[in-house]
Design an enzyme around this catalytic site. Sequence first.
Site, mmCIF file in Angstrom:
data_model
loop_
_atom_site.group_PDB
_atom_site.id
_atom_site.type_symbol
_atom_site.label_atom_id
_atom_site.label_comp_id
_atom_site.label_asym_id
_atom_site.label_seq_id
_atom_site.Cartn_x
_atom_site.Cartn_y
_atom_site.Cartn_z
ATOM 1 C CG ASP A 52 -0.369 -0.121 2.511
ATOM 2 O OD1 ASP A 52 0.880 -0.170 2.587
ATOM 3 O OD2 ASP A 52 -1.117 -0.158 3.508
ATOM 4 C CB SER A 53 4.585 1.744 -0.079
ATOM 5 O OG SER A 53 4.844 0.578 -0.831
ATOM 6 C CG ASP A 91 0.350 -4.061 2.055
ATOM 7 O OD1 ASP A 91 0.466 -4.933 2.945
ATOM 8 O OD2 ASP A 91 1.202 -3.181 1.857
ATOM 9 C CE LYS A 121 3.200 -5.977 3.768
ATOM 10 N NZ LYS A 121 2.707 -4.806 4.548
ATOM 11 C CD GLU A 123 0.336 -1.589 7.844
ATOM 12 O OE1 GLU A 123 -0.066 -0.776 8.708
ATOM 13 O OE2 GLU A 123 0.899 -1.232 6.792
ATOM 14 C CD GLU A 190 7.565 -0.335 7.769
ATOM 15 O OE1 GLU A 190 6.611 -1.058 7.405
ATOM 16 O OE2 GLU A 190 7.755 0.819 7.343
HETATM 17 O O1 KIV Z 1 3.584 -1.121 1.638
HETATM 18 C C1 KIV Z 1 4.772 -1.484 1.702
HETATM 19 O O2 KIV Z 1 5.600 -1.198 0.819
HETATM 20 C C2 KIV Z 1 5.184 -2.261 2.863
HETATM 21 C C3 KIV Z 1 6.645 -2.516 3.039
HETATM 22 C C4 KIV Z 1 7.311 -1.294 3.537
HETATM 23 C C5 KIV Z 1 6.912 -3.682 3.893
HETATM 24 O O3 KIV Z 1 4.379 -2.656 3.635
#
Ligand code: KIV
Length: 272
Positions: A52-53, A91, A121, A123, A190
């Site tokens: 989600d980055s 994510d 993934k 969080e 992280e």
């Molecule tokens: O969204 C992302 O890129 C991440 C990484 C920083 C692990 O969750």
Amino acid sequence: MSVAKKEYKRVTVKSLVDMKKNGEKISMLTAYDYTMAKIVDGAGTDVILVGDSASNVMAGHETTLPITLDQMIYHASSVIRAIERALVVVDIPFGSYQSDPKEALRSAIRIMKESGGHAVKMEGGSEIKESIKRILNAGIPVMGHLGLTPQSIYKFGTYTVRAKEEEEADKLKSDALMLERIGCFAIVLEKIPAKLAQEVAESVSIPVIGIGAGAGVDGQVLVTHDMLGMTHEFNPRFLRRYMNLYEDMTEAFTQYGKDVKSGDFPSDKEQY
Ligand code: KIV
């Protein structure tokens, strides 16, 4: 220690667990589009994270919070069309799993069905345990994410190192054990102290992949645009830049502009 690399034609969640058992470190990078994913996959990266980055890197938002489930599915389906070997983890974005386990499952199913991703993934630890269990029960592999969890940035207030204090470190350790126990196939840690990350990696049999979590874990992940030096305002200590594409691209675009304006481009050979 250097370890003989077993060839994996296709990386699966099981291959990652085998890699940990065999002492082979896992490489993971982000990708959000077809062209980048093709290069990252072709280079032999084990895991591609559609993170989600993308909210920061692709859309220019300050945080990861605004990206939507539809947008994540769009990015993930572009990545999936490119890959031949890597495991693709997607994510689940903020706001599409926190309210209840049913919503979490619906979001995970949409990602798997509509993008073709291989795993999701999420969080968080004990707070989202029931949602993770619900998704795992549907046969969807889940990667956990502990430590600095950017979807909670407004709770933390800053992006500084997490779990430096004993209470937070203890919770992180028990969350990691819980994620392993309920069936997650891997955990991202992280921005936490290296010693704590190593302790966690040694306490679980599933792979622990770090970003800013030191060398004592089972693999590393970086945001591709950061390691290529395309972004240049973000300079955390853990980031190794393998290129300086910001400068190289700026030079190329500047030269192109000059060539167009001077009439140097296109040349006789570059036309029909
Ligand atoms: O969204 C992302 O890129 C991440 C990484 C920083 C692990 O969750």
